[in-house]
Design a protein around this motif. Structure first.
Motif, PDB file in Angstrom:
ATOM      1  N   GLN A 118     -31.139  42.004 119.648  1.00  0.00           N
ATOM      2  CA  GLN A 118     -30.853  43.475 119.259  1.00  0.00           C
ATOM      3  C   GLN A 118     -29.596  43.253 118.126  1.00  0.00           C
ATOM      4  O   GLN A 118     -29.527  44.035 117.354  1.00  0.00           O
ATOM      5  N   ILE A 119     -28.501  42.416 118.742  1.00  0.00           N
ATOM      6  CA  ILE A 119     -27.424  42.458 117.939  1.00  0.00           C
ATOM      7  C   ILE A 119     -27.476  41.845 116.874  1.00  0.00           C
ATOM      8  O   ILE A 119     -27.088  42.176 115.719  1.00  0.00           O
ATOM      9  N   TYR A 120     -28.223  40.855 116.520  1.00  0.00           N
ATOM     10  CA  TYR A 120     -28.540  39.910 115.250  1.00  0.00           C
ATOM     11  C   TYR A 120     -30.214  40.235 114.778  1.00  0.00           C
ATOM     12  O   TYR A 120     -30.891  39.223 114.337  1.00  0.00           O
ATOM     13  N   SER A 121     -30.168  41.659 114.963  1.00  0.00           N
ATOM     14  CA  SER A 121     -31.684  41.812 114.459  1.00  0.00           C
ATOM     15  C   SER A 121     -31.716  41.547 112.869  1.00  0.00           C
ATOM     16  O   SER A 121     -30.767  41.512 112.074  1.00  0.00           O
ATOM     17  N   ASP A 122     -33.191  41.595 112.391  1.00  0.00           N
ATOM     18  CA  ASP A 122     -33.300  41.161 111.129  1.00  0.00           C
ATOM     19  C   ASP A 122     -32.458  42.289 109.942  1.00  0.00           C
ATOM     20  O   ASP A 122     -31.877  42.266 109.076  1.00  0.00           O
ATOM     21  N   GLU A 123     -32.707  43.730 110.539  1.00  0.00           N
ATOM     22  CA  GLU A 123     -31.979  44.769 109.825  1.00  0.00           C
ATOM     23  C   GLU A 123     -30.526  44.604 109.632  1.00  0.00           C
ATOM     24  O   GLU A 123     -30.038  44.733 108.675  1.00  0.00           O
ATOM     25  N   ARG A 135     -28.550  43.714 106.321  1.00  0.00           N
ATOM     26  CA  ARG A 135     -27.323  44.815 106.091  1.00  0.00           C
ATOM     27  C   ARG A 135     -25.954  44.047 105.740  1.00  0.00           C
ATOM     28  O   ARG A 135     -25.309  44.139 105.022  1.00  0.00           O
ATOM     29  N   ALA A 136     -25.683  43.089 106.772  1.00  0.00           N
ATOM     30  CA  ALA A 136     -24.494  42.125 106.538  1.00  0.00           C
ATOM     31  C   ALA A 136     -24.627  41.368 105.563  1.00  0.00           C
ATOM     32  O   ALA A 136     -23.492  40.964 104.724  1.00  0.00           O
ATOM     33  N   ARG A 137     -25.771  40.672 105.022  1.00  0.00           N
ATOM     34  CA  ARG A 137     -25.820  39.801 104.017  1.00  0.00           C
ATOM     35  C   ARG A 137     -25.549  40.716 102.802  1.00  0.00           C
ATOM     36  O   ARG A 137     -25.083  40.225 101.939  1.00  0.00           O
ATOM     37  N   MET A 138     -26.389  41.907 102.662  1.00  0.00           N
ATOM     38  CA  MET A 138     -26.109  42.700 101.384  1.00  0.00           C
ATOM     39  C   MET A 138     -24.521  42.911 101.293  1.00  0.00           C
ATOM     40  O   MET A 138     -23.995  43.081 100.182  1.00  0.00           O
ATOM     41  N   ARG A 182     -22.686  39.926  99.987  1.00  0.00           N
ATOM     42  CA  ARG A 182     -23.040  39.875  98.619  1.00  0.00           C
ATOM     43  C   ARG A 182     -22.380  40.803  97.978  1.00  0.00           C
ATOM     44  O   ARG A 182     -21.876  40.331  96.594  1.00  0.00           O
ATOM     45  N   GLN A 183     -22.175  42.127  98.172  1.00  0.00           N
ATOM     46  CA  GLN A 183     -21.592  42.866  97.423  1.00  0.00           C
ATOM     47  C   GLN A 183     -19.763  42.434  97.056  1.00  0.00           C
ATOM     48  O   GLN A 183     -19.225  42.615  96.256  1.00  0.00           O
ATOM     49  N   ARG A 184     -19.362  42.204  98.488  1.00  0.00           N
ATOM     50  CA  ARG A 184     -17.886  41.737  98.393  1.00  0.00           C
ATOM     51  C   ARG A 184     -17.719  40.533  97.548  1.00  0.00           C
ATOM     52  O   ARG A 184     -16.779  40.354  96.726  1.00  0.00           O
ATOM     53  N   GLN A 185     -18.672  39.649  97.765  1.00  0.00           N
ATOM     54  CA  GLN A 185     -18.806  38.347  96.893  1.00  0.00           C
ATOM     55  C   GLN A 185     -18.596  38.939  95.293  1.00  0.00           C
ATOM     56  O   GLN A 185     -18.064  38.287  94.402  1.00  0.00           O
TER      57      GLN A 185
END
Length: 249
Positions: free
Chosen positions: A160-165, A169-172, A175-178
């Motif tokens: 649940q903590i590392y769910s796909d959603e 979201r964390a990757r997005m 990616r925006q910060r990058q």
């Protein structure tokens, strides 16, 4: 797959060699005992060592060969135990690989939000049903599926903590910060380039102004050399004649 087949062939060959050595040792012992009882002839041939003739060399060689085969046969139990331990370790390794594979499948499904039951028993049963219906895991043993289902149920909080959603979201966000960092880096590089151009331009302007000032100073000096002062007489005397009736000063 090829490595598993090679291990299987090697295991069969080792077992066949062990059986062959054991049969040869048993046959040699039985035949030597029969020879000692006088019920069968000894191995006979004559050997010569220098000038000495050894008429019983065959019997001696038969006894020595039997002892060597007995010595080899004494290692058969330990070799059999070693092979058994290797086979059990290999089987355990294969089972652990199956458990790992089943656990990864169940954990991935849990991260995607497929399991919804909260009770521990219901959660394990739901995961076990998923593993049984999985197209790549249907041939696994039931105990392996049960272990993988229990492991997946124990790690449901982690799923649940590392769910796909959340991971997406964390990757997005990263990616925006990058992208923002890259844009800021590009702006800084452009600003540095503009500063370098302005500094170069200012240096050129200063040089041109200094050249103009130098030339202006040279021009003023030459004008001062050419033009006389207002109070100084031109040529040192009054060369123009004064009109009659006007007194000279």
């Amino acid at each position: 797959m090829l490595a598993a087949r090679l291990r299987s062939v090697s295991s069969v060959v080792n077992m066949a060699l062990l059986i062959l050595v054991g049969c040869m040792a048993a046959a040699a012992v039985i035949y030597t005992v029969i020879c000692l009882l006088g019920l069968a002839p000894w191995l006979e041939f004559t050997a010569v060592f220098g000038d000495t003739v050894l008429p019983q060399a065959g019997q001696f060689l038969q006894i020595v060969g039997t002892l060597i085969l007995i010595l080899f046969a004494s290692f058969l139990p330990s070799s059999a135990k070693i092979n058994q331990l290797q086979n059990s370790h290999r089987a355990f390794h294969l089972k652990m690989d199956d458990v790992t594979r089943a656990y990864h499948a169940a954990h991935a499904a849990d991260r995607s939000g497929m399991f919804t039951l909260k009770s521990e028993f219901d959660a394990v049963r739901e995961r076990l049903a998923f593993l049984r219906d999985h197209p790549e895991l249907g041939n696994l043993e039931t105990d392996i599926m049960e272990i993988a289902a229990q492991m997946s149920q124990q790690s449901r909080d982690l799923a649940q903590i590392y769910s796909d959603e959340k991971v997406d979201r964390a990757r997005m966000f990263l990616r925006q910060r990058q992208q923002e960092a890259e844009q800021q880096k590009a702006r800084i590089e452009q600003a540095l380039q503009d500063c370098r151009e302005i500094e170069k331009w200012a240096a050129e302007v200063d040089m041109e102004e200094s050249i103009v000032a130098s030339r202006l100073s040279q021009l003023e000096a030459r004008v001062a050399e050419v033009m006389p002062t207002p109070n100084a007489p031109f040529g040192g005397a009054n060369v123009y004649p004064m009109p009659h009736g006007i007194p000279a000063e």
